[in-house]
Design a protein around this motif. Structure first.
Motif, mmCIF file in Angstrom:
data_model
loop_
_atom_site.group_PDB
_atom_site.id
_atom_site.type_symbol
_atom_site.label_atom_id
_atom_site.label_comp_id
_atom_site.label_asym_id
_atom_site.label_seq_id
_atom_site.Cartn_x
_atom_site.Cartn_y
_atom_site.Cartn_z
ATOM 1 N N GLY A 108 0.799 -1.219 0.000
ATOM 2 C CA GLY A 108 0.000 0.000 0.000
ATOM 3 C C GLY A 108 0.833 1.270 0.000
ATOM 4 O O GLY A 108 0.297 2.364 -0.148
ATOM 5 N N ARG A 109 2.140 1.128 0.174
ATOM 6 C CA ARG A 109 3.018 2.298 0.200
ATOM 7 C C ARG A 109 3.346 2.760 -1.214
ATOM 8 O O ARG A 109 3.232 2.027 -2.183
ATOM 9 C CB ARG A 109 4.338 1.967 0.923
ATOM 10 N N GLU A 110 3.800 3.992 -1.316
ATOM 11 C CA GLU A 110 4.181 4.572 -2.600
ATOM 12 C C GLU A 110 5.685 4.413 -2.800
ATOM 13 O O GLU A 110 6.463 4.541 -1.862
ATOM 14 C CB GLU A 110 3.810 6.051 -2.623
ATOM 15 N N ALA A 111 6.088 4.143 -4.035
ATOM 16 C CA ALA A 111 7.502 4.014 -4.391
ATOM 17 C C ALA A 111 7.740 4.768 -5.693
ATOM 18 O O ALA A 111 6.794 5.123 -6.400
ATOM 19 C CB ALA A 111 7.876 2.548 -4.549
ATOM 20 N N VAL A 112 9.010 4.999 -6.001
ATOM 21 C CA VAL A 112 9.383 5.693 -7.237
ATOM 22 C C VAL A 112 10.239 4.742 -8.074
ATOM 23 O O VAL A 112 11.189 4.130 -7.569
ATOM 24 C CB VAL A 112 10.170 6.988 -6.938
ATOM 25 N N VAL A 113 9.907 4.619 -9.346
ATOM 26 C CA VAL A 113 10.646 3.740 -10.251
ATOM 27 C C VAL A 113 11.998 4.385 -10.559
ATOM 28 O O VAL A 113 12.068 5.515 -11.039
ATOM 29 C CB VAL A 113 9.852 3.499 -11.559
ATOM 30 N N LYS A 124 13.835 -4.805 -6.311
ATOM 31 C CA LYS A 124 13.441 -5.306 -7.635
ATOM 32 C C LYS A 124 11.924 -5.247 -7.685
ATOM 33 O O LYS A 124 11.255 -5.513 -6.693
ATOM 34 C CB LYS A 124 13.919 -6.736 -7.826
ATOM 35 N N ALA A 125 11.390 -4.861 -8.844
ATOM 36 C CA ALA A 125 9.939 -4.705 -8.959
ATOM 37 C C ALA A 125 9.433 -5.279 -10.273
ATOM 38 O O ALA A 125 10.142 -5.286 -11.277
ATOM 39 C CB ALA A 125 9.569 -3.236 -8.851
ATOM 40 N N VAL A 126 8.189 -5.752 -10.230
ATOM 41 C CA VAL A 126 7.496 -6.205 -11.433
ATOM 42 C C VAL A 126 6.138 -5.512 -11.466
ATOM 43 O O VAL A 126 5.590 -5.137 -10.435
ATOM 44 C CB VAL A 126 7.310 -7.747 -11.455
ATOM 45 N N SER A 127 5.607 -5.385 -12.665
ATOM 46 C CA SER A 127 4.311 -4.733 -12.843
ATOM 47 C C SER A 127 3.190 -5.732 -12.586
ATOM 48 O O SER A 127 3.261 -6.880 -13.011
ATOM 49 C CB SER A 127 4.215 -4.180 -14.265
ATOM 50 N N SER A 128 2.152 -5.273 -11.898
ATOM 51 C CA SER A 128 1.033 -6.166 -11.585
ATOM 52 C C SER A 128 0.222 -6.533 -12.824
ATOM 53 O O SER A 128 -0.354 -7.608 -12.897
ATOM 54 C CB SER A 128 0.116 -5.529 -10.536
ATOM 55 N N ASN A 129 0.186 -5.648 -13.829
ATOM 56 C CA ASN A 129 -0.601 -5.922 -15.032
ATOM 57 C C ASN A 129 0.269 -6.370 -16.209
ATOM 58 O O ASN A 129 -0.229 -6.552 -17.310
ATOM 59 C CB ASN A 129 -1.439 -4.706 -15.424
ATOM 60 N N LYS A 187 2.062 -6.122 -3.590
ATOM 61 C CA LYS A 187 2.404 -7.426 -3.026
ATOM 62 C C LYS A 187 3.915 -7.497 -2.848
ATOM 63 O O LYS A 187 4.667 -6.861 -3.590
ATOM 64 C CB LYS A 187 1.918 -8.512 -4.004
ATOM 65 N N VAL A 188 4.346 -8.268 -1.861
ATOM 66 C CA VAL A 188 5.768 -8.511 -1.641
ATOM 67 C C VAL A 188 5.991 -10.010 -1.722
ATOM 68 O O VAL A 188 5.364 -10.781 -1.008
ATOM 69 C CB VAL A 188 6.227 -7.980 -0.261
ATOM 70 N N ASP A 189 6.878 -10.411 -2.617
ATOM 71 C CA ASP A 189 7.223 -11.814 -2.762
ATOM 72 C C ASP A 189 8.736 -11.935 -2.602
ATOM 73 O O ASP A 189 9.483 -11.646 -3.537
ATOM 74 C CB ASP A 189 6.768 -12.333 -4.134
ATOM 75 N N SER A 190 9.167 -12.294 -1.400
ATOM 76 C CA SER A 190 10.580 -12.390 -1.048
ATOM 77 C C SER A 190 11.218 -11.004 -1.189
ATOM 78 O O SER A 190 10.944 -10.140 -0.376
ATOM 79 C CB SER A 190 11.270 -13.438 -1.916
ATOM 80 N N LEU A 198 8.972 -6.747 -5.398
ATOM 81 C CA LEU A 198 7.729 -6.026 -5.148
ATOM 82 C C LEU A 198 6.872 -6.052 -6.410
ATOM 83 O O LEU A 198 7.364 -5.818 -7.505
ATOM 84 C CB LEU A 198 8.013 -4.567 -4.775
ATOM 85 N N THR A 199 5.600 -6.334 -6.244
ATOM 86 C CA THR A 199 4.642 -6.229 -7.343
ATOM 87 C C THR A 199 3.968 -4.874 -7.178
ATOM 88 O O THR A 199 3.412 -4.576 -6.125
ATOM 89 C CB THR A 199 3.605 -7.359 -7.290
ATOM 90 N N VAL A 200 4.065 -4.060 -8.244
ATOM 91 C CA VAL A 200 3.578 -2.679 -8.147
ATOM 92 C C VAL A 200 2.581 -2.383 -9.250
ATOM 93 O O VAL A 200 2.539 -3.059 -10.276
ATOM 94 C CB VAL A 200 4.758 -1.672 -8.236
ATOM 95 N N THR A 201 1.797 -1.347 -9.018
ATOM 96 C CA THR A 201 0.889 -0.843 -10.040
ATOM 97 C C THR A 201 1.101 0.667 -10.134
ATOM 98 O O THR A 201 1.391 1.322 -9.125
ATOM 99 C CB THR A 201 -0.576 -1.181 -9.705
ATOM 100 N N GLU A 202 1.006 1.182 -11.335
ATOM 101 C CA GLU A 202 1.256 2.602 -11.532
ATOM 102 C C GLU A 202 0.176 3.431 -10.822
ATOM 103 O O GLU A 202 -1.003 3.121 -10.898
ATOM 104 C CB GLU A 202 1.287 2.936 -13.028
#
Length: 146
Positions: free
Chosen positions: A87-92, A113-118, A132-135, A138-142
């Motif tokens: 739920g937190r905000e991050a910057v690519v 490391k991040a991946v896009s949710s869509n 989501k956090v997997d190990s 991070l799974t992120v959405t714009e």
């Protein structure tokens, strides 16, 4: 050794036992032991010391224990570790490109490391929300622009 010394030692031992247990029951007995020590110090007979111990232990069970349990319940619901990132905000900081399996984001100065949710690309500098956090990924959405 005077009687009130014994009560204080009992109170300290009960307090130490409480450190290793849960439920705040033993701390109530420790409070009662302090009351017994006060009664002994005041010169009361043993039966009055025991009465003070019993009364103050009971009062602690009725008043202090529920307050401590209520405080504990509040702190139990708080998220910590990687769970707190959701739920937190991050910057690519490195473009997220699923085809190349690349992409990184920064959260509170930490690089993840991040991946896009869509499954889409997300450009560098974009703001994203952590879903989501997997190990260590991070799974992120714009984030929607306002």
């Amino acid at each position: 050794m005077e009687e009130w010394h014994v009560w204080i030692i009992a109170a300290l031992l009960l307090f130490l036992i409480e450190i290793f247990t849960t439920g705040f029951a033993v701390i109530c007995l420790s409070i009662g032991a302090v009351a017994g020590a006060v009664a002994a110090w005041a010169g009361c007979d043993l039966k009055y010391q025991i009465l003070w111990f019993a009364v103050f232990s009971l009062i602690a069970f009725v008043v202090v224990r529920p307050l401590l349990l209520k405080c504990m319940r509040k702190s139990v619901g708080k998220k910590s570790g990687t769970e707190a990132l959701i739920g937190r905000e991050a910057v690519v900081c490195e473009p997220i490109v699923p085809a190349d399996n690349k992409g990184r984001v920064i959260v509170d100065g930490d690089n993840w490391k991040a991946v896009s949710s869509n499954g889409g690309n997300i450009d560098k500098g974009s703001k994203v929300i952590i879903m989501k956090v997997d190990s260590v990924v991070l799974t992120v959405t714009e984030k929607q622009k306002q």
